[in-house]
Structures are given as C-alpha cells and as structure tokens.
Design a protein around this motif. Structure first.
Motif, short mmCIF file in Angstrom:
data_model
loop_
_atom_site.label_atom_id
_atom_site.label_comp_id
_atom_site.label_asym_id
_atom_site.label_seq_id
_atom_site.Cartn_x
_atom_site.Cartn_y
_atom_site.Cartn_z
N CYS A 142 -2.36 -6.27 -3.42
CA CYS A 142 -1.90 -4.88 -3.41
C CYS A 142 -3.12 -3.97 -3.30
N HIS A 143 -3.03 -2.95 -2.46
CA HIS A 143 -4.09 -1.94 -2.41
C HIS A 143 -3.91 -0.97 -3.58
N SER A 144 -5.02 -0.38 -4.02
CA SER A 144 -4.93 0.60 -5.11
C SER A 144 -4.78 2.02 -4.58
N ILE A 145 -4.80 2.18 -3.26
CA ILE A 145 -4.83 3.50 -2.62
C ILE A 145 -3.73 4.45 -3.11
N SER A 146 -2.53 3.92 -3.39
CA SER A 146 -1.45 4.83 -3.74
C SER A 146 -1.33 5.06 -5.25
N ALA A 172 2.13 1.65 -7.79
CA ALA A 172 2.41 0.49 -6.92
C ALA A 172 2.51 -0.76 -7.80
N THR A 180 8.89 2.14 -2.90
CA THR A 180 8.89 1.42 -1.62
C THR A 180 8.36 -0.01 -1.78
N ALA A 182 0.83 -1.22 0.00
CA ALA A 182 0.00 0.00 0.00
C ALA A 182 0.86 1.26 0.00
N ASP A 183 2.01 1.20 -0.66
CA ASP A 183 2.90 2.36 -0.58
C ASP A 183 3.26 2.86 -1.98
N ILE A 184 4.16 3.82 -2.05
CA ILE A 184 4.57 4.35 -3.36
C ILE A 184 5.34 3.27 -4.12
#
Ligand code: 6AU
Length: 265
Positions: free
Chosen positions: A119-123, A127, A98, A93-95
C-alpha cells in the motif's frame, strides 16, 4: 546488537508479520520471489518450483490473464505445502473507502487469498484503516511503500519519514516497509522488504544489466549488508535467468547439467 528473526518475531504486533519472521528463521531464507508473469499456469509452476526456497511469494495478479478463484485455491495449497506467505503487490493508493472495495471485492477478491498486500502512504493513514476494515477477522496485513527502486520516482526523504511514522502508528496491520535504504529508526518488529535485487555477475545474468524501463538493481549483498534489507525481492533475476538457460540449453549453448544445477538454486 543484532536480533535474530525469531527474536524479532516476538516484537511483531501483526500475526502475519510474526509468522513471516518465524518462517524466515525456520526455513533459513530471506528470499521473496517476484512473479511478474501473465498466465496462471506459469504462476503456479513458479510457486511449486521456488516454494521450498522462499519465505514470500509476490504476485501482480492484475497482470495474469486467466487468474481465477481456482488459481487462488491452488496457490494457497502450494503455499501451505511449501510453507510460504503470499504477498499481492497491489500498491493500493486511494482513499480508505475505495481501497476497502478494491481489496475486499472486485474480480480478484484479494483479501480472500493474499496474506499480505502493498500500500502506498500517499493518501494517508485511512488507506490502512480501509484495508483493515475489509480484512474483517482474517489474519492479514500490509507493507507500506516508503521508497522505490525506479529511476526518477518522486518520493522524498520527508515522505519516507512520514511513511515510517505511519507504519509505527499501525503495527496491528502494517508488517513492514518497502525500502531501498536502511531504516535505522524503525522498530525491530517491522520488516524491511527491498526490491530491485539480482545477481549481476556471470555472462547469463549480464544479458539483463538494465530493463530499459528505469528499474535499478543492486546485488543481494548490497541490499542486505548496506541497505538493511530483511527480505530481498528478486523477480527477473530468478524467473528470466532460468528461462534463458532453458533456451540456451535447447540451442546447445549450455549443457543440461548446468540447467539442472541452477534449478537446485
Ligand atoms: O526483480 P524485478 O525487477 O524483476 O522485479 C521487481 C519487483 C516487481 C516490482 O513491482 C516490485 O518488485 N517493486 C516494488 C515493490 C515490491 O513494491 C517497489 C519498488 O520500488 N520497485 C520494485 O521493483 O514486481
């Protein structure tokens, strides 16, 4: 018209996604076991015992106290023998930079042994690009988390829609979506993976009607027929049901024949 998993395999772009569809067709299973355990011994035991019945084996290795390269090697051997795919549920969940470091290195070296990750899509899409760059030429892919099963989660319909769009833009690395409801508009080459599933009927299972920490479970029928799951993720519904049965057996509450029967799934 409903397509078979074999037909959908031809529509998948990512090679692990293709292989997963084919496995589901060959082994006639759409079960993913979620192995949330704390020792490598338990993880490998469950891999060997559930291996013949599953298409996906889902880990959380950061919860395993003694996970080493040798555990990963043994897991890969079991996966090859029993024919299942390994999904490390890391939920990156990071850039981009990272996640590429977390995936490719660190103590777990996830990219070396896990076929798939979450993997989250938040960033944002970087990602996915970061994960892809760390996977180099290995056959690897990821599931994007589009919805969550947990009570009070902050995902909104527009977040889910944007996640689907992100998945459609990266079919070379995204094999599917972690979902709770049917995603009618997704392409047939993407797989819907639905956690929060367990059989709730029966006295033994009803011990776990809730986990007290916000998990929401639905039945396998509801997950597949109503929520559109291609693969159902079952954790404690398998791992703890058997554990409980063994305890009940030791205490003389159920007989060995019943335990044996559940071991046959
Ligand atoms: O069947 P359980 O409740 O014992 O285990 C469910 C498993 C756990 C969670 O980390 C995972 O599924 N999970 C996920 C995944 C797969 O990403 C997303 C979600 O929304 N809910 C959920 O429970 O290992």
């Amino acid at each position: 018209m409903k397509l078979t998993y074999g037909e959908r395999s031809a529509m998948a772009v990512n090679s692990v996604g293709k292989a997963l569809f084919q496995l589901m067709e060959e082994k006639k299973t759409n079960l993913c076991v979620a192995v949330d355990v704390t020792t490598a011994e338990e993880l490998l035991r469950i891999a060997a015992e559930t291996g013949p019945y599953i298409c996906l084996f889902k880990t959380h290795v950061d919860a395993v106290e003694n996970f080493t390269e040798s555990t990963a090697k043994s897991l890969l051997e079991i996966a090859q023998k029993e024919k299942f795919i390994i999904l490390e549920d890391r939920k990156f969940a990071d850039i981009g930079k990272t996640v590429s470091l977390q995936y490719g290195g660190g103590p777990m070296k996830i990219v070396t042994w896990a076929d798939l990750v979450t993997c989250h899509s938040i960033s944002g899409e970087n990602a996915i690009i970061g994960l892809k760059s760390a996977s180099k030429d290995l056959p690897r892919g990821c599931f994007l988390v589009a919805e969550m099963s947990s009570e009070g989660n902050l995902i909104t319909p527009s977040y889910t829609k944007a996640t689907l769009e992100m998945a459609e833009m990266h079919p070379e690395f995204v094999v599917g979506l972690v979902t709770q409801s049917i995603m009618k508009e997704t392409s047939c080459g993407l797989i819907q993976l639905t956690p929060g599933v367990r059989i709730s009927s029966g006295s033994v299972h009803s011990i776990f009607a809730t986990d007290g920490l916000g998990q929401r479970w639905s039945s396998p029928e509801d997950a597949v027929l109503t929520r559109g799951a291609d693969i159902v993720v079952v954790g404690r519904g398998i791992t703890e049901a058997r554990y409980i049965l063994h305890i009940l057996c030791e205490k003389g509450h159920v007989d060995e024949a019943m335990v044996k029967k559940t071991e046959d799934y």
